[in-house]
Design a protein around this motif. Structure first.
Motif, PDB file in Angstrom:
ATOM      1  N   ALA A 113       0.715  -1.238   0.034  1.00  0.00           N
ATOM      2  CA  ALA A 113       0.150   0.098   0.077  1.00  0.00           C
ATOM      3  C   ALA A 113       0.965   1.290  -0.124  1.00  0.00           C
ATOM      4  O   ALA A 113       0.589   2.317   0.676  1.00  0.00           O
ATOM      5  CB  ALA A 113      -0.977   0.167   1.306  1.00  0.00           C
ATOM      6  N   ALA A 114       2.109   1.071  -0.599  1.00  0.00           N
ATOM      7  CA  ALA A 114       3.111   2.266  -0.852  1.00  0.00           C
ATOM      8  C   ALA A 114       3.913   1.712  -1.800  1.00  0.00           C
ATOM      9  O   ALA A 114       4.276   0.611  -2.161  1.00  0.00           O
ATOM     10  CB  ALA A 114       3.475   2.452   0.656  1.00  0.00           C
ATOM     11  N   SER A 212       4.905   2.720 -22.301  1.00  0.00           N
ATOM     12  CA  SER A 212       4.521   1.717 -21.089  1.00  0.00           C
ATOM     13  C   SER A 212       5.200   1.599 -19.877  1.00  0.00           C
ATOM     14  O   SER A 212       4.714   1.731 -18.864  1.00  0.00           O
ATOM     15  CB  SER A 212       4.070   0.281 -21.718  1.00  0.00           C
ATOM     16  OG  SER A 212       3.043   0.454 -22.710  1.00  0.00           O
ATOM     17  N   TYR A 213       6.665   1.765 -20.270  1.00  0.00           N
ATOM     18  CA  TYR A 213       7.584   1.685 -19.336  1.00  0.00           C
ATOM     19  C   TYR A 213       7.681   2.953 -18.566  1.00  0.00           C
ATOM     20  O   TYR A 213       7.709   2.814 -17.183  1.00  0.00           O
ATOM     21  CB  TYR A 213       9.022   1.617 -19.871  1.00  0.00           C
ATOM     22  CG  TYR A 213      10.156   1.287 -18.731  1.00  0.00           C
ATOM     23  CD1 TYR A 213      10.458   0.511 -17.919  1.00  0.00           C
ATOM     24  CD2 TYR A 213      11.185   2.647 -19.079  1.00  0.00           C
ATOM     25  CE1 TYR A 213      11.404   0.589 -17.165  1.00  0.00           C
ATOM     26  CE2 TYR A 213      12.079   2.727 -18.042  1.00  0.00           C
ATOM     27  CZ  TYR A 213      12.250   1.750 -17.241  1.00  0.00           C
ATOM     28  OH  TYR A 213      13.283   1.719 -16.322  1.00  0.00           O
ATOM     29  N   GLY A 214       7.414   4.144 -19.029  1.00  0.00           N
ATOM     30  CA  GLY A 214       7.115   5.487 -18.338  1.00  0.00           C
ATOM     31  C   GLY A 214       6.025   5.363 -17.204  1.00  0.00           C
ATOM     32  O   GLY A 214       6.225   6.057 -16.110  1.00  0.00           O
ATOM     33  N   VAL A 215       4.929   4.777 -17.596  1.00  0.00           N
ATOM     34  CA  VAL A 215       3.553   4.716 -16.815  1.00  0.00           C
ATOM     35  C   VAL A 215       4.015   3.938 -15.610  1.00  0.00           C
ATOM     36  O   VAL A 215       3.537   4.071 -14.509  1.00  0.00           O
ATOM     37  CB  VAL A 215       2.429   4.331 -17.517  1.00  0.00           C
ATOM     38  CG1 VAL A 215       1.373   4.329 -16.525  1.00  0.00           C
ATOM     39  CG2 VAL A 215       2.320   5.266 -18.809  1.00  0.00           C
ATOM     40  N   LEU A 216       4.504   2.837 -15.965  1.00  0.00           N
ATOM     41  CA  LEU A 216       5.279   1.679 -14.963  1.00  0.00           C
ATOM     42  C   LEU A 216       5.996   2.173 -14.002  1.00  0.00           C
ATOM     43  O   LEU A 216       5.981   2.050 -12.690  1.00  0.00           O
ATOM     44  CB  LEU A 216       5.649   0.376 -15.642  1.00  0.00           C
ATOM     45  CG  LEU A 216       6.234  -0.742 -14.872  1.00  0.00           C
ATOM     46  CD1 LEU A 216       5.244  -1.444 -13.932  1.00  0.00           C
ATOM     47  CD2 LEU A 216       6.787  -1.795 -15.799  1.00  0.00           C
ATOM     48  N   GLY A 223       3.441   3.772  -5.930  1.00  0.00           N
ATOM     49  CA  GLY A 223       2.826   2.692  -5.242  1.00  0.00           C
ATOM     50  C   GLY A 223       1.458   2.796  -5.461  1.00  0.00           C
ATOM     51  O   GLY A 223       0.615   2.029  -5.123  1.00  0.00           O
ATOM     52  N   LYS A 224       1.018   3.545  -6.612  1.00  0.00           N
ATOM     53  CA  LYS A 224      -0.647   3.434  -6.982  1.00  0.00           C
ATOM     54  C   LYS A 224      -0.730   3.116  -8.431  1.00  0.00           C
ATOM     55  O   LYS A 224       0.083   3.003  -9.312  1.00  0.00           O
ATOM     56  CB  LYS A 224      -0.914   5.037  -7.107  1.00  0.00           C
ATOM     57  CG  LYS A 224      -0.832   5.571  -5.581  1.00  0.00           C
ATOM     58  CD  LYS A 224      -1.403   7.016  -5.455  1.00  0.00           C
ATOM     59  CE  LYS A 224      -1.242   7.634  -4.037  1.00  0.00           C
ATOM     60  NZ  LYS A 224      -1.872   7.041  -3.209  1.00  0.00           N
ATOM     61  N   ASP A 243      -3.019  13.863 -21.241  1.00  0.00           N
ATOM     62  CA  ASP A 243      -3.042  13.532 -20.000  1.00  0.00           C
ATOM     63  C   ASP A 243      -2.162  12.542 -19.518  1.00  0.00           C
ATOM     64  O   ASP A 243      -2.091  11.531 -20.377  1.00  0.00           O
ATOM     65  CB  ASP A 243      -4.618  13.354 -19.525  1.00  0.00           C
ATOM     66  CG  ASP A 243      -5.662  14.443 -19.479  1.00  0.00           C
ATOM     67  OD1 ASP A 243      -4.985  15.758 -19.885  1.00  0.00           O
ATOM     68  OD2 ASP A 243      -6.462  14.310 -18.783  1.00  0.00           O
ATOM     69  N   ARG A 244      -1.628  12.637 -18.357  1.00  0.00           N
ATOM     70  CA  ARG A 244      -0.703  11.540 -17.815  1.00  0.00           C
ATOM     71  C   ARG A 244      -1.056  11.612 -16.266  1.00  0.00           C
ATOM     72  O   ARG A 244      -1.586  12.173 -15.716  1.00  0.00           O
ATOM     73  CB  ARG A 244       0.849  11.960 -18.027  1.00  0.00           C
ATOM     74  CG  ARG A 244       1.301  12.277 -19.683  1.00  0.00           C
ATOM     75  CD  ARG A 244       0.956  10.805 -20.221  1.00  0.00           C
ATOM     76  NE  ARG A 244       1.669  10.848 -21.644  1.00  0.00           N
ATOM     77  CZ  ARG A 244       0.800  11.194 -22.642  1.00  0.00           C
ATOM     78  NH1 ARG A 244      -0.460  11.532 -22.549  1.00  0.00           N
ATOM     79  NH2 ARG A 244       1.517  11.399 -23.889  1.00  0.00           N
ATOM     80  N   PRO A 245      -0.256  10.427 -15.708  1.00  0.00           N
ATOM     81  CA  PRO A 245      -0.740  10.220 -14.342  1.00  0.00           C
ATOM     82  C   PRO A 245      -0.014  11.280 -13.452  1.00  0.00           C
ATOM     83  O   PRO A 245       0.793  12.084 -14.046  1.00  0.00           O
ATOM     84  CB  PRO A 245       0.113   8.966 -13.965  1.00  0.00           C
ATOM     85  CG  PRO A 245       0.205   8.128 -15.287  1.00  0.00           C
ATOM     86  CD  PRO A 245       0.139   9.148 -16.369  1.00  0.00           C
ATOM     87  N   ASP A 246      -0.611  11.673 -12.362  1.00  0.00           N
ATOM     88  CA  ASP A 246      -0.295  12.859 -11.548  1.00  0.00           C
ATOM     89  C   ASP A 246       1.103  12.897 -11.184  1.00  0.00           C
ATOM     90  O   ASP A 246       1.428  12.072 -10.224  1.00  0.00           O
ATOM     91  CB  ASP A 246      -1.258  12.919 -10.478  1.00  0.00           C
ATOM     92  CG  ASP A 246      -1.318  14.376  -9.658  1.00  0.00           C
ATOM     93  OD1 ASP A 246      -0.579  15.289 -10.227  1.00  0.00           O
ATOM     94  OD2 ASP A 246      -2.018  14.514  -8.624  1.00  0.00           O
TER      95      ASP A 246
END
Length: 426
Positions: A113-114, A212-216, A223-224, A243-246
């Motif tokens: 969870a982290a 995909s590696y960047g998002v990974l 941890g999200k 848009d990309r992850p925060d």
């Protein structure tokens, strides 16, 4: 390919395997654990789903997955043909691979969870890059097309190994699969590049895996799960718009080298595929970052392994132990037994008391050790024991411990006076 000899992959069937246990399922099929009787080791069997109903595509493409070897790419032992130990099932095909006992990066992040400790997180980033760089330098290059935390597995030392590489060509197109099953493949959709979501004529490239590696990397650092809770149709619409992850969730001042990894992450998910780095560029960057924290790796791995072991016993917190009221009416219990009943002998010095049929001989001696027979009981179960510590796993369960008066064995003397016996001795 000139100058290269390709041997047909080994075909492994049910007569070499035993103890099939289903351990998971993925977008390409179910996964089983089994023991190879001749090798004396456990293996993983991934059954593959394919639309044409034949194994020709698997045999044709599997040769690409047997080229060379890399410590950060899952090892494939051969092709599987069988019924996973169930004779009534139709003949199925798949791959026999090395077993990764610590699950996937996705499972690790969910358990913690982290984010993992920084030395371990940086090693994961580096090892995943090494594995992907190896696949991209095969001849011909092998694209993954579904790189995500679920497809990065962990061994006993938490080393990362890539799995499901090339299966998009063996089974079915990942991009097409995602379009057909947006609701089921939301996780895969979050890791797909914008070009794959913009056009049905999208042609996969090495830059697709780099995105995909960047998002990974973002998932490992935070941890999200990216776009957690967002509607898949909205994710599909917003990613091509940029848009990309925060990134604001990441504090680059937490540790040395984190800012460099975040900069690499942003380059990997660039909107323009031509501006994304190669995996060789990624490996050169992650190697330097990992070296800054390599001294703390052993402690980080040990800490996470302890947490994983502790998670197994986390359900003990929900166990309730209470004394059963004497006037309580015990509800009828229906025992549901499948197959032969498993047997478990008690440890030396302990005795389990189980419900038995009346003995035909009233004076029959009770054996010093008994065997506990286990049954599956819908709605709960009761365990009566003496001189043991009982543990019950699960939620909303209770364990009733009944204290029964001790009974003297019929062969024992009515009274023992140690002082008189000592005086009678010469």
């Amino acid at each position: 390919m000139a100058g290269q000899v390709c041997f047909p992959p080994l075909v492994i069937r049910d007569d070499s395997l035993k103890c099939f246990v289903k351990i998971g399922a993925g977008g390409f099929g179910q996964i089983y654990r089994a023991k190879h009787m001749k090798w004396g080791m456990d293996v993983a069997i991934k059954l593959l789903i394919y639309k044409d109903g034949s194994t020709s595509s698997i045999h044709k493409e599997a040769n690409l997955m047997f080229q060379g070897g890399n410590p950060n790419v899952i090892r494939i032992f051969g092709l599987y043909e069988g019924r996973v130990g169930e004779l009534q099932l139709p003949l199925q095909s798949g791959l026999v691979m090395e077993l990764m006992p610590k699950g996937s990066v996705a499972g690790l992040l969910q358990t913690l969870a982290a984010p993992p400790p920084w030395p371990l997180a940086f090693r994961m980033a580096h090892q995943i890059g090494l594995g992907m760089n190896f696949l991209h330098h095969l001849t011909p290059p092998l694209l993954h097309l579904d790189l995500k935390p679920n497809n990065v597995l962990l061994n006993d030392s938490l080393d990362a190994k890539i799995t499901d590489f090339g299966l998009s060509r063996v089974a079915q197109s990942v991009s097409k699969c995602a379009r057909e099953r947006d609701e089921d493949e939301g996780g895969t959709l979050s890791y797909m590049p914008p070009e794959a979501l913009q056009s049905i004529n999208y042609k996969a490239s090495k830059a697709s895996d780099v995105y995909s590696y960047g998002v990974l990397l973002w998932s490992i650092i935070t941890g999200k799960e990216p776009y957690d809770g967002a509607v898949s149709s909205l994710v599909r619409f917003r990613i091509p718009l940029g848009d990309r992850p925060d990134v604001t969730l990441i504090d680059c001042g937490q540790t040395e080298g984190l800012e460099d990894l975040v900069n690499l992450m942003k380059r990997c998910w660039d909107q323009d595929a031509n501006k994304r780095p190669t995996f060789l560029n990624c490996v050169n960057a992650t190697e330097k970052i990992f070296e800054l924290h390599q001294r703390g790796l052993s402690d980080a791995v040990w800490d996470v392994l302890k947490q994983l072991e502790g998670d197994i016993c986390s359900s003990l917190k929900s166990v309730q132990i209470s004394r059963k009221p004497q006037n309580e009416v015990r509800p009828p219990v229906l025992s549901c037994v499948t197959g032969s009943l498993p047997k478990q002998e008690t440890a030396a010095g302990y005795t389990n008391t189980v419900k038995k049929e009346p003995s035909p001989r009233p004076d029959a001696l009770t054996p010093p050790r008994t065997t506990q027979r286990q049954t599956s009981t819908p709605g709960g179960f009761y365990i009566n024991m003496s001189n043991v510590v009982g543990v019950q796993f699960g939620n909303n369960n209770s364990m009733n411990i009944v204290q029964k008066p001790r009974q003297r064995h019929r062969t024992a003397p009515s009274r023992v006076n140690t002082s008189e016996n000592a005086q009678k001795k010469p």
